[in-house]
Write a protein that holds these residues in place. Structure first.
Motif, mmCIF file in Angstrom:
data_model
loop_
_atom_site.group_PDB
_atom_site.id
_atom_site.type_symbol
_atom_site.label_atom_id
_atom_site.label_comp_id
_atom_site.label_asym_id
_atom_site.label_seq_id
_atom_site.Cartn_x
_atom_site.Cartn_y
_atom_site.Cartn_z
ATOM 1 N N TYR A 1 0.823 -1.208 0.000
ATOM 2 C CA TYR A 1 0.000 0.000 0.000
ATOM 3 C C TYR A 1 0.859 1.261 0.000
ATOM 4 N N TRP A 2 1.876 1.333 0.870
ATOM 5 C CA TRP A 2 2.743 2.511 0.917
ATOM 6 C C TRP A 2 3.496 2.679 -0.401
ATOM 7 N N ALA A 3 3.927 1.553 -0.981
ATOM 8 C CA ALA A 3 4.673 1.633 -2.236
ATOM 9 C C ALA A 3 3.793 2.124 -3.377
ATOM 10 N N ARG A 4 2.550 1.671 -3.411
ATOM 11 C CA ARG A 4 1.658 2.054 -4.516
ATOM 12 C C ARG A 4 0.984 3.405 -4.256
ATOM 13 N N GLU A 5 0.349 3.542 -3.122
ATOM 14 C CA GLU A 5 -0.468 4.717 -2.866
ATOM 15 C C GLU A 5 0.376 5.958 -2.574
ATOM 16 N N TYR A 6 1.500 5.785 -1.867
ATOM 17 C CA TYR A 6 2.339 6.924 -1.500
ATOM 18 C C TYR A 6 3.624 7.008 -2.331
ATOM 19 N N ARG A 7 3.836 6.044 -3.202
ATOM 20 C CA ARG A 7 5.019 5.997 -4.068
ATOM 21 C C ARG A 7 6.317 6.013 -3.263
ATOM 22 N N VAL A 8 6.318 5.301 -2.171
ATOM 23 C CA VAL A 8 7.512 5.189 -1.341
ATOM 24 C C VAL A 8 8.550 4.347 -2.085
ATOM 25 N N ASP A 9 9.821 4.719 -1.929
ATOM 26 C CA ASP A 9 10.898 4.134 -2.725
ATOM 27 C C ASP A 9 11.763 3.139 -1.958
ATOM 28 N N GLY A 10 11.473 2.918 -0.686
ATOM 29 C CA GLY A 10 12.276 1.981 0.080
ATOM 30 C C GLY A 10 11.705 1.805 1.470
ATOM 31 N N PHE A 11 12.107 0.703 2.112
ATOM 32 C CA PHE A 11 11.598 0.385 3.446
ATOM 33 C C PHE A 11 12.730 -0.146 4.304
ATOM 34 N N ARG A 12 12.861 0.435 5.478
ATOM 35 C CA ARG A 12 13.828 -0.014 6.478
ATOM 36 C C ARG A 12 13.041 -0.693 7.594
ATOM 37 N N PHE A 13 13.242 -2.010 7.795
ATOM 38 C CA PHE A 13 12.489 -2.775 8.789
ATOM 39 C C PHE A 13 13.197 -2.721 10.138
ATOM 40 N N ASP A 14 12.510 -2.166 11.116
ATOM 41 C CA ASP A 14 13.012 -2.154 12.486
ATOM 42 C C ASP A 14 13.021 -3.582 13.033
ATOM 43 N N LEU A 15 14.120 -3.973 13.689
ATOM 44 C CA LEU A 15 14.254 -5.317 14.279
ATOM 45 C C LEU A 15 13.750 -6.403 13.323
ATOM 46 N N MET A 16 14.273 -6.383 12.116
ATOM 47 C CA MET A 16 13.831 -7.324 11.085
ATOM 48 C C MET A 16 14.071 -8.781 11.496
ATOM 49 N N GLY A 17 15.058 -9.019 12.365
ATOM 50 C CA GLY A 17 15.349 -10.383 12.812
ATOM 51 C C GLY A 17 14.219 -11.039 13.581
ATOM 52 N N ILE A 18 13.230 -10.258 14.029
ATOM 53 C CA ILE A 18 12.037 -10.833 14.666
ATOM 54 C C ILE A 18 11.171 -11.547 13.633
ATOM 55 N N HIS A 19 11.205 -11.069 12.399
ATOM 56 C CA HIS A 19 10.343 -11.622 11.355
ATOM 57 C C HIS A 19 10.941 -12.893 10.764
ATOM 58 N N ASP A 20 10.128 -13.607 10.020
ATOM 59 C CA ASP A 20 10.589 -14.852 9.404
ATOM 60 C C ASP A 20 11.028 -14.601 7.970
ATOM 61 N N VAL A 21 11.887 -15.490 7.492
ATOM 62 C CA VAL A 21 12.468 -15.371 6.161
ATOM 63 C C VAL A 21 11.394 -15.321 5.082
ATOM 64 N N GLU A 22 10.379 -16.178 5.186
ATOM 65 C CA GLU A 22 9.364 -16.258 4.140
ATOM 66 C C GLU A 22 8.594 -14.948 4.014
ATOM 67 N N THR A 23 8.318 -14.291 5.140
ATOM 68 C CA THR A 23 7.621 -13.010 5.075
ATOM 69 C C THR A 23 8.453 -11.975 4.328
ATOM 70 N N MET A 24 9.735 -11.899 4.640
ATOM 71 C CA MET A 24 10.581 -10.908 3.978
ATOM 72 C C MET A 24 10.766 -11.238 2.492
ATOM 73 N N ARG A 25 10.808 -12.513 2.152
ATOM 74 C CA ARG A 25 10.852 -12.886 0.726
ATOM 75 C C ARG A 25 9.595 -12.396 0.006
ATOM 76 N N LEU A 26 8.462 -12.581 0.659
ATOM 77 C CA LEU A 26 7.202 -12.180 0.034
ATOM 78 C C LEU A 26 7.121 -10.661 -0.094
ATOM 79 N N VAL A 27 7.628 -9.926 0.909
ATOM 80 C CA VAL A 27 7.666 -8.470 0.807
ATOM 81 C C VAL A 27 8.498 -8.053 -0.402
ATOM 82 N N ARG A 28 9.671 -8.686 -0.570
ATOM 83 C CA ARG A 28 10.525 -8.360 -1.717
ATOM 84 C C ARG A 28 9.803 -8.657 -3.037
ATOM 85 N N GLU A 29 9.099 -9.769 -3.076
ATOM 86 C CA GLU A 29 8.365 -10.151 -4.292
ATOM 87 C C GLU A 29 7.282 -9.132 -4.608
#
Length: 836
Positions: free
Chosen positions: A513-541
């Motif tokens: 939503y932020w990428a499409r609606e607000y045309r945001v160009d990048g995302f910095r994930f706070d404490l990304m190590g809490i999240h799982d690999v598959e979620t971050m893969r899907l975000v990249r996709e």
């Protein structure tokens, strides 16, 4: 709303079934601070009463309570069942009143409900597998009482029980003769105790639950159209769901509309007419209790997030929004990130901004200090960075949006992930304003050739108990340890469960939503190590489906959360996440010293200490060879930095590790660190003000410190222009000479050659693509010693200077001084040379 106050007073009522309150007391603390004990000094009709008075709240946003029995010299001889409870709301006088029932983890603020819950009952019955239910009662079982529960479906059909097993004084396990279904509603009855509905808390990780309830649509929240708005809520454990509408405003009485059960655990309501600006919430009936919550997918909000709001995107966009484009970015390693807090940028009196502390204040053009130095967006566009990384701009809790100048916070206490923060808007009451003004800022930055990165915080909520997620689907969105305690890898006691389908969906949907609606160009994930690999893969996709040049990176720290190590999106698993970047703390600590020991001196302040860690950043975090190895498969996975909002600024840190006295030497160390950062492979990140020796007066954790500590000091910038010019020159050098931002590990290994140097010196040569002046061979040397060093370069020829430790430029400004073929490097300096 938690009213900010210097002094708080909480009346605590406590009921025990044995009515023995001797030696019991309340331990209370402002969240994040030390606590103290308060006795139960009175008896009342409910039970016992204690008065908690905390005189030094110092900006705390909630109060922790814990009940304990102190006996035999042990203050913690026994703790009340459950975990820390938090008072989340104070009235305007700084007062609150709460009720606690023995054996019940809830903290009640409704006296009538607390009285109802005071009687013996099954406080929770949870399906933990398809053949087991764990029932918990709020009163300890007496020795002569054996539980004899019955289990039925919601319509009364008896479910045969194979066995009932006690698992403690307050709990027993029901084992059924046949498999249960997650699609069925069950009820436990136990003698004279009130019946209890069986929840699905224990089944949230079961494949059957996900198969039936993981919603795969893209219309959660309020979907606006000029003739109809559709509301869709995911609440599979709710018995009833209603839509509460506030057409008269967020403080008026609501009109309630029953929602219709729909597929995969969702509820739906279609409301005809143009509903732009309409406020709404959801109400759900769960386990006999009505809960009201704001839509987790709300695109905007009333002030302080009390109600969600329907917004027409077209009416919440600035003029020209649909026509503007993202600035170009050829490769991820071309990026230079600049971390900035919206409020910090313009709150200083010398910022020149007419609307300080706001989105529009940062978007203002033509702002200057009294001495004529450009500030705000003019300064940023002239500096030479490519991306402005904004600290959280989605809705957070700790600043009162109706009185935004009174309190400060970085914003790492999220409440809603799709809506902008109202304290940065000129009018927090109008839900369209915050949307329009954030888009105005993004459009202005894009217009100056600057991309925008958002710092996003999905790893925790401000409070699980207050979170709309927990209210709507209790127990689903947050992790717990095996013993039931809330997971605490984040340090705030409510790690989100990204591995569950609908938490993963919320993260992916919000980023899309932020990428499409607000045309945001990048995302910095706070404490990304809490999240799982598959979620971050899907975000990249999903981001690639919008624009493959959108950056994705985060903090890959390994944290103690109940997720298998191999599934964590942490630094050791970086190679499982192509095109996802990781903050490179080895480089940071190598340059300045470890963040957990303020006396330790790193490379720039310790005469070359920790040079090996610095080398891992110089080569972009890749496996380079010669004993230098890192986390990254490719350099775009490495975010090099020497300071960020967390921990001391570099200037303050060098004062601690090297002494306040010699500021000339400290400034040289800081320039050396900047040269190392910007001449290293990978993606560099600058902290706002780093280029003019930013100080936070020694404060290492200024997340709620006042503006006087956090704001960008534009008068300090004006008095340190030579340092700004130096960093600006380094940025121009990096931009104009592609050898310093090679896109692949193979190219780095081929182009970069380490030059043998004395201890305390890092030196290398580079052979890269020719720039527009024909330069393609480079030499760089960094002397952390307090004495000059002479170095033999492996190649002869006519070298020219791009950097000499006090000046830096993309264009050579002098012939290199190579007396007798030796390069002389001044103390605490960087030298960068080039030749055709």
């Amino acid at each position: 709303m938690f009213m900010q106050t210097e002094r708080a007073r909480v009346i605590v009522h406590y009921y025990r079934f044995d009515e023995n309150y001797e030696l019991w007391n309340v331990w209370a603390w402002p969240d994040g601070e030390e606590g103290c004990g308060f006795p139960f000094e009175e008896r009342d009709a409910f039970g016992a009463k204690a008065v908690v008075v905390l005189d030094d709240m110092a900006g705390a946003t909630r109060i922790g309570l814990l009940l304990r029995r102190s006996a035999g010299g042990d203050d913690w001889a026994e703790r009340e069942v459950g975990h820390d409870r938090f008072v989340e709301e104070l009235d305007e006088s700084g007062d609150a009143e709460v009720w606690i029932v023995e054996g019940d983890e809830r903290l009640y603020t409704d006296a009538e409900l607390a009285w109802r819950r005071r009687r013996p009952r099954v406080v929770e019955a949870t399906m933990t597998s398809r053949r087991t239910i764990l029932a918990t009662i709020n009163r300890r079982s007496s020795g002569d009482r054996r539980p004899e529960p019955t289990l039925t479906t919601a319509d009364g059909a008896v479910v045969p029980i194979a066995e009932t097993v006690a698992v403690g004084p307050r709990a027993y396990r029901i084992e059924t003769a046949a498999a249960l279904s997650v699609l069925e509603r069950y009820v436990v009855r136990d003698g004279e105790l009130p019946e209890a509905n069986v929840t699905l808390r224990g089944m949230f990780d079961d494949p059957e639950f996900e198969r039936h309830y993981a919603y795969d649509g893209d219309d959660l929240g309020a979907t606006y159209a000029p003739d109809e708005t559709t509301f869709r809520l995911w609440a599979p454990t709710a018995e009833i769901a209603t839509l509460a509408l506030y057409p008269g405003g967020p403080d008026d009485a609501p009109e309630e509309r029953p929602m219709t059960p729909s597929r995969q655990g969702t509820w739906i309501y279609r409301l005809p007419g143009d509903r732009h600006g309409l406020f709404y919430t959801y109400k759900v009936l769960i386990d006999g209790e009505w809960r009201e919550a704001v839509d987790p997918y709300a695109r905007s909000l009333s002030a302080n997030g009390r109600r969600g709001a329907v917004v027409d995107p077209a009416r919440a966009a600035p003029d020209g929004w649909t026509a503007h484009d993202r600035p170009p970015l050829a490769a991820a390693t071309d990026a230079v990130l600049y971390e900035l807090h919206v409020r910090d940028a313009t709150m200083h009196p010398d910022s020149g901004a007419a609307r300080p502390g706001t989105f529009l204040g940062l978007a203002e053009e033509g702002t200057r200090t009294q001495g004529g130095l450009p500030t705000g967006i003019d300064y940023l566009s002239e500096l030479g960075v490519t991306h402005i990384q904004l600290l959280p701009v989605n809705d957070f809790v700790s600043v009162d949006e109706t009185d935004r100048e009174r309190l400060y916070n970085w914003g790492y206490d999220p409440a809603f992930w799709f809506a902008p923060e109202g304290s940065y808007a000129t009018d927090a009451q109008d839900p369209a304003v915050r949307v329009r003004e954030l888009k105005t800022l993004i459009q202005a930055l894009h217009g100056r050739g600057l991309r925008v990165t958002l710092d996003v915080v999905f790893n925790h909520a401000f409070s699980a108990g207050r979170s709309a997620l927990e209210k709507l689907v209790p127990g689903y969105y947050f992790r717990a340890y095996a013993d039931g305690r809330p997971a605490n890898g984040t340090g705030v006691g409510n790690d989100t469960a990204s591995e569950r389908a609908m938490m993963r969906k919320l993260i992916v949907d919000a980023i899309s939503y932020w990428a499409r609606e607000y045309r945001v160009d990048g995302f910095r994930f706070d404490l990304m190590g809490i999240h799982d690999v598959e979620t971050m893969r899907l975000v990249r996709e999903r981001l690639d489906a919008v624009d493959e040049t959108i950056l994705l990176y985060g903090e890959g720290w390994v944290l103690d959360t109940p997720l298998p190590e191999e599934r964590k999106a942490a630094l050791p698993n970086a190679r499982l996440l192509p095109r996802v970047g990781f903050f490179h703390d080895r480089f940071r600590d190598g340059v300045r010293g470890g963040v957990f020991d303020a006396a330790e001196r790193g490379f720039v302040g310790g005469e070359g200490a920790r040079a090996h860690d610095v080398w891992t950043g110089v080569v972009g975090g890749i496996d380079y060879g010669r004993g230098i190895s890192g986390h990254a498969a490719e350099p775009e996975q490495t975010i090099n930095y020497v300071e960020v909002h967390d921990n001391h600024t570099l200037w303050d840190r060098l004062a601690l590790s090297n002494g306040d006295g010699d500021e000339t030497a400290r400034a040289a160390m800081q320039r050396l660190a900047a040269a190392l950062l910007l001449a290293s492979q990978g993606i560099p990140l600058l902290h706002a003000g780093q280029e003019w020796l930013r100080t936070k007066r020694g404060e290492h954790n200024s997340y709620r410190s006042p503006d006087e500590v956090n704001r960008l000091d534009w008068s300090r910038a004006a008095s340190n222009r030579e340092h700004i010019d130096y960093v600006r020159g380094l940025l121009a050098l990096r931009r104009s000479h592609a050898a310093f931002r090679l896109p692949t590990a193979e190219a780095i290994r081929s182009a970069l050659r380490i030059v043998d140097s004395p201890a305390g010196v890092i030196a290398y040569t580079l052979q890269g693509p020719a720039n527009d002046r024909g330069f393609r061979i480079y030499a760089a040397a960094f002397n952390a010693l307090t004495s000059p060093v002479s170095l033999q370069l492996p190649e002869g020829g006519r070298w020219q200077s791009l950097c000499d430790g006090s000046r830096a430029s993309d264009v050579p400004f002098a012939a290199a001084d190579l007396a007798d073929g030796l390069l002389r490097i001044p103390p605490l300096s960087a030298v960068i040379l080039c030749k055709s």
